[in-house]
Structures are given as C-alpha cells and as structure tokens.
Design a protein around this motif. Structure first.
Motif: not given
Length: 251
Positions: A29-38, A13-21, A47-54
């Motif tokens: 999906l407990p096995g999924a990771r997440l990638c979102v803007s800082a 996700a690249i927007t706040r609303h997208g991050a909420a979605q 989801f700190e343990e699954r989170l990738q921040v750029y």
C-alpha cells in the motif's frame, strides 16, 4: 464522472511484531502512512517519509488519527482498540473506518464504520493483500444483499431520505421482506456481486408500475423531483438515490 478519491489510510502498531506486520502491508500500500512507537521505529526505517513516531501514551494519539485519516488499521488486539477508540466516537457519518488485524495476520476485522466509513471494503482489500480471512459482521454483507446506506456510492449516487427511512428500509432488506427496486436513471452496474440479487428484491422500470401495498419498502433510483405525497405514501419505507446527470451519457 470524476474519480472517487483514494481514502487516506494509516497503519498503526504498538509492538515490534505488529510493526513488522505493518511493514509487510505498507509495501503493498504505497499510499499508506504508518504510526508506531519510537521504540520500534527501526523496524520501519525504509518508510521514513511515511512514518509518524510517538513516544508518549498511545491513547493520546487516537484523537489525531481520527481527525486525519479516513481509514485506521490497527495491529493491536480488538479489545484494546475498542477501549482506545470509545471516547472518540461521534457518529457513523463522521467516524473513520477502523479495522483490526490480529497479531498472527490471520484475520482482518472491520470494527467501526463498516459501510459508510468504508471499513468493510478496507478489510476485504487488506485480507486479500495479507492472504488473511476477513471477518465481516454487517448483515447486508453477510447476507449478500443491497447495502441501503451506500448503494451506488462508487457510481456517484447520492442517497436522499431521512435517516429513519434508511434504518427501517435496511431492516426490511436484510430480513428478506419484499422490496421494490425501481430504476429510472443511472448506471445498471450497481450490483457488483457474482451472484444475482436476492429473491426478495423485485426490479421495476417505473415507480407507477409498483403496487405499493405488496412491498415492505421501495428503493427508487431517479432524477424526478419528489413530491410530499411520495413520502406520505411510503412513510419510513422509501429511500431515493440520485445518480449524477453526467452518468446518463456514459450508458
């Protein structure tokens, strides 16, 4: 037969609303990771343990995502995704599945590697979880017919045919031309749709029973060693599937 491993998946996700979605989907999906803007990482703090921040340009993240994951789900506009992934495309045998969810969470669209990469299957799963509408455009899925390139994959079947054969035979199947399906081996549970196979698919127990002149193509599930004459009889018209030998014991 060993279980098929669960594909690795990342929600982007690249927007706040997208991050909420993405957070809503990640809970299912407990096995999924997440990638979102800082800037919007706070939305995903659970989801700190699954989170990738750029923090840099988002386009710089795409190469890494392509290399690391089997499925990439973007909560980003379709047009933007097409432009972002274009420089990274290689082939349908190598690219990950790419799926887009619209900003309202109403539609789920497989964009890349629908069959071989599994994006169609991923889109159907996500649509079910979000109570959204999947938008599939692959001809064999829309027409509810045999997906020649991945038939029996969940059963461990291996496709054996030149790529040109797979392309030509797929066209015959989706165009409704007569196709012989010969099954001499493997599980009979290869057809999973609620309706019967289309009328243009004619089933046989042995290759020798098929009048090859009657059919535009032949799909052959067998353990037999093939000879050059088989391919010569059916130039660009034959696709062979090899079930695992262990599968026979479980029938």
């Amino acid at each position: 037969m060993p279980p098929v491993p669960e594909p690795s998946i990342v929600l982007v996700a690249i927007t706040r609303h997208g991050a909420a979605q993405a957070a809503t989907l990640a809970r299912a999906l407990p096995g999924a990771r997440l990638c979102v803007s800082a800037k919007f990482a706070d939305v995903l703090h659970e989801f700190e343990e699954r989170l990738q921040v750029y923090s840099g340009p988002f386009k710089d993240e795409i190469g890494g995502l392509f290399a690391q994951y089997d499925q990439i789900v973007f909560f980003v506009s379709l047009g933007a995704v097409v432009r972002l992934i274009a420089p990274h495309l290689r082939s349908k045998d190598e690219d990950p599945g790419v799926t887009v969810v619209d900003d309202a969470g109403e539609f789920v669209i497989p964009v890349l590697s629908g069959h071989v990469g599994g994006a169609n299957e991923c889109a159907l799963r996500i649509a079910g979880l979000l109570k959204a509408t999947p938008v599939l455009t692959t001809a064999s899925d829309v027409g509810r017919t045999i997906p020649v390139d991945i038939l029996g994959r969940e059963l461990g079947w291996r496709v054996e045919a030149p790529k040109i054969n797979i392309t030509r035979v797929s066209a015959h199947v989706v165009n409704g031309e007569p196709v012989a399906f010969v099954q001499e081996a493997g599980s009979r549970a290869w057809w999973t749709r609620p309706t019967p196979p289309p009328a243009n698919i004619h089933r046989y127990e042995r290759f020798e029973d098929v009048d090859l002149q009657r059919f535009a193509a032949v799909l052959w599930v067998t353990h037999r060693p093939l000879q050059a004459e088989h391919w010569q009889q059916l130039p660009e018209r034959l696709v062979v599937y090899r079930p695992p030998l262990a599968e026979e014991a479980g029938q």
